[in-house]
Design an enzyme around this catalytic site. Sequence first.
Site, PDB file in Angstrom:
ATOM      1  N   SER A 142       0.877  -1.173   0.000  1.00  0.00           N
ATOM      2  CA  SER A 142       0.000   0.000   0.000  1.00  0.00           C
ATOM      3  C   SER A 142       0.912   1.221   0.000  1.00  0.00           C
ATOM      4  O   SER A 142       2.119   1.108   0.270  1.00  0.00           O
ATOM      5  CB  SER A 142      -0.842  -0.022   1.283  1.00  0.00           C
ATOM      6  OG  SER A 142      -1.390   1.250   1.556  1.00  0.00           O
ATOM      7  N   TYR A 155      -2.024  -1.503  10.388  1.00  0.00           N
ATOM      8  CA  TYR A 155      -2.000  -1.612   8.922  1.00  0.00           C
ATOM      9  C   TYR A 155      -0.680  -1.067   8.379  1.00  0.00           C
ATOM     10  O   TYR A 155      -0.006  -1.711   7.570  1.00  0.00           O
ATOM     11  CB  TYR A 155      -3.189  -0.823   8.362  1.00  0.00           C
ATOM     12  CG  TYR A 155      -3.430  -0.973   6.877  1.00  0.00           C
ATOM     13  CD1 TYR A 155      -4.106  -2.084   6.369  1.00  0.00           C
ATOM     14  CD2 TYR A 155      -3.015   0.007   5.970  1.00  0.00           C
ATOM     15  CE1 TYR A 155      -4.353  -2.213   5.007  1.00  0.00           C
ATOM     16  CE2 TYR A 155      -3.260  -0.111   4.611  1.00  0.00           C
ATOM     17  CZ  TYR A 155      -3.937  -1.227   4.143  1.00  0.00           C
ATOM     18  OH  TYR A 155      -4.182  -1.348   2.789  1.00  0.00           O
TER      19      TYR A 155
HETATM   20  P1  NAD Z   1     -11.823  -6.306  -0.089  1.00  0.00           P
HETATM   21  O1  NAD Z   1     -12.425  -6.196   1.261  1.00  0.00           O
HETATM   22  O2  NAD Z   1     -12.614  -5.908  -1.280  1.00  0.00           O
HETATM   23  O3  NAD Z   1     -11.293  -7.802  -0.328  1.00  0.00           O
HETATM   24  C1  NAD Z   1     -10.533  -8.478   0.624  1.00  0.00           C
HETATM   25  C2  NAD Z   1     -10.742  -9.967   0.466  1.00  0.00           C
HETATM   26  O4  NAD Z   1      -9.876 -10.628   1.405  1.00  0.00           O
HETATM   27  C3  NAD Z   1     -12.174 -10.442   0.771  1.00  0.00           C
HETATM   28  O5  NAD Z   1     -12.625 -11.305  -0.243  1.00  0.00           O
HETATM   29  C4  NAD Z   1     -12.035 -11.169   2.117  1.00  0.00           C
HETATM   30  O6  NAD Z   1     -12.959 -12.249   2.274  1.00  0.00           O
HETATM   31  C5  NAD Z   1     -10.602 -11.675   2.009  1.00  0.00           C
HETATM   32  N1  NAD Z   1     -10.016 -11.972   3.322  1.00  0.00           N
HETATM   33  C6  NAD Z   1     -10.037 -11.205   4.439  1.00  0.00           C
HETATM   34  N2  NAD Z   1      -9.407 -11.840   5.447  1.00  0.00           N
HETATM   35  C7  NAD Z   1      -8.990 -13.035   4.947  1.00  0.00           C
HETATM   36  C8  NAD Z   1      -8.272 -14.128   5.492  1.00  0.00           C
HETATM   37  N3  NAD Z   1      -7.909 -14.162   6.781  1.00  0.00           N
HETATM   38  N4  NAD Z   1      -7.976 -15.177   4.673  1.00  0.00           N
HETATM   39  C9  NAD Z   1      -8.363 -15.174   3.372  1.00  0.00           C
HETATM   40  N5  NAD Z   1      -9.067 -14.174   2.818  1.00  0.00           N
HETATM   41  C10 NAD Z   1      -9.375 -13.110   3.587  1.00  0.00           C
HETATM   42  O7  NAD Z   1     -10.453  -5.458   0.010  1.00  0.00           O
HETATM   43  P2  NAD Z   1      -9.483  -4.845  -1.093  1.00  0.00           P
HETATM   44  O8  NAD Z   1      -9.601  -3.382  -1.028  1.00  0.00           O
HETATM   45  O9  NAD Z   1      -9.639  -5.544  -2.391  1.00  0.00           O
HETATM   46  O10 NAD Z   1      -8.075  -5.209  -0.425  1.00  0.00           O
HETATM   47  C11 NAD Z   1      -7.223  -6.218  -0.927  1.00  0.00           C
HETATM   48  C12 NAD Z   1      -5.800  -5.892  -0.488  1.00  0.00           C
HETATM   49  O11 NAD Z   1      -5.398  -4.641  -1.055  1.00  0.00           O
HETATM   50  C13 NAD Z   1      -5.591  -5.759   1.017  1.00  0.00           C
HETATM   51  O12 NAD Z   1      -4.365  -6.355   1.386  1.00  0.00           O
HETATM   52  C14 NAD Z   1      -5.522  -4.263   1.226  1.00  0.00           C
HETATM   53  O13 NAD Z   1      -4.781  -3.915   2.356  1.00  0.00           O
HETATM   54  C15 NAD Z   1      -4.814  -3.848  -0.048  1.00  0.00           C
HETATM   55  N6  NAD Z   1      -4.985  -2.449  -0.406  1.00  0.00           N
HETATM   56  C16 NAD Z   1      -6.222  -1.939  -0.591  1.00  0.00           C
HETATM   57  C17 NAD Z   1      -6.345  -0.605  -0.929  1.00  0.00           C
HETATM   58  C18 NAD Z   1      -7.697   0.014  -1.128  1.00  0.00           C
HETATM   59  O14 NAD Z   1      -7.750   1.252  -1.122  1.00  0.00           O
HETATM   60  N7  NAD Z   1      -8.762  -0.745  -1.336  1.00  0.00           N
HETATM   61  C19 NAD Z   1      -5.208   0.204  -1.081  1.00  0.00           C
HETATM   62  C20 NAD Z   1      -3.963  -0.368  -0.878  1.00  0.00           C
HETATM   63  C21 NAD Z   1      -3.863  -1.700  -0.546  1.00  0.00           C
END
Ligand code: NAD
Length: 260
Positions: A142, A155
């Site tokens: 991130s 985080y």
């Molecule tokens: P999201 O909530 O849309 O998807 C996350 C997925 O992870 C879900 O399907 C959930 O069921 C799964 N999950 C959660 N805990 C789990 C576990 N213990 N084991 C297996 N699966 C699990 O979130 P997103 O925004 O797509 O985030 C995905 C990644 O991207 C994360 O690591 C997040 O930190 C990172 N990220 C997101 C953003 C953002 O702005 N959305 C920015 C930077 C980084």
Amino acid sequence: MRLQGKVAIVTGAASGIGKAIALKFAQAGAKVVIADRDMKDAQITAKLFADDGFEALAVEMDVTSEEAVKKGVEKVISTYDYVDILVSNAGIQVISSVDELSLQDWKKMLAIHLDGAFLTTRECLKYMYKQGRGGSIIYMGSVHSKEASLLKAPYVTAKHGLIGLCKVVAKEGIKHNVRANVICPSFVRTPLVDKQIPEQAKTLGISEEDVIKKVMLKETIDGEFTTTEDVADIALLFASFDSNALTGQSMMVSHGWFMQ
Ligand code: NAD
């Protein structure tokens, strides 16, 4: 078809960024594994992909469980024989100032983001090293792998930690042609972010519109969200890169937030 014949495991692929990466990889010819703790959503996603003619397998995997990760990767190997790409992407967010943060939430965050990255990496490396086909490990970092923001101590800590893990995996993996890299997106509108907007508004005592403009997009140079497609494009680059020149790196995809 840059990933023709490759097998890719994407954790957290039932939603958001992981789902977009899995789709991008499938479109590039990979067999994709939708690994998620939410098996129902993983199956729905795998079926959507299959209906579009792609090869996809739903695997139940809570990345914090050593047993579940081991079983999940075994299922992949028994189905497809190989694993070539791992995207360690599953993640959640907790919003709290440090003084009010519970130890339970701190541990939960480190377990999902760091234990999960370690356990999935270790399990995939075992096969990648034996297979002799090289491999690509991609961590979902991130902007918070490089920067800090209010209310996100575990985080920010975990996302910084992934860069350290990536560098070690890059150094150890190179003799087996296994590369490791980190993607560092700014805010992307996914369920994870949609949940945070009202939470941050409440904690900071500002409107939801101000959370978006004055918190989430404030440091970008054009006031724009990054998209799941943007992140998936970088994942495809890391996954399909032809040589070991691109390893041990972290790439910002952040509308100019944090220039390195
Ligand atoms: P999201 O909530 O849309 O998807 C996350 C997925 O992870 C879900 O399907 C959930 O069921 C799964 N999950 C959660 N805990 C789990 C576990 N213990 N084991 C297996 N699966 C699990 O979130 P997103 O925004 O797509 O985030 C995905 C990644 O991207 C994360 O690591 C997040 O930190 C990172 N990220 C997101 C953003 C953002 O702005 N959305 C920015 C930077 C980084």
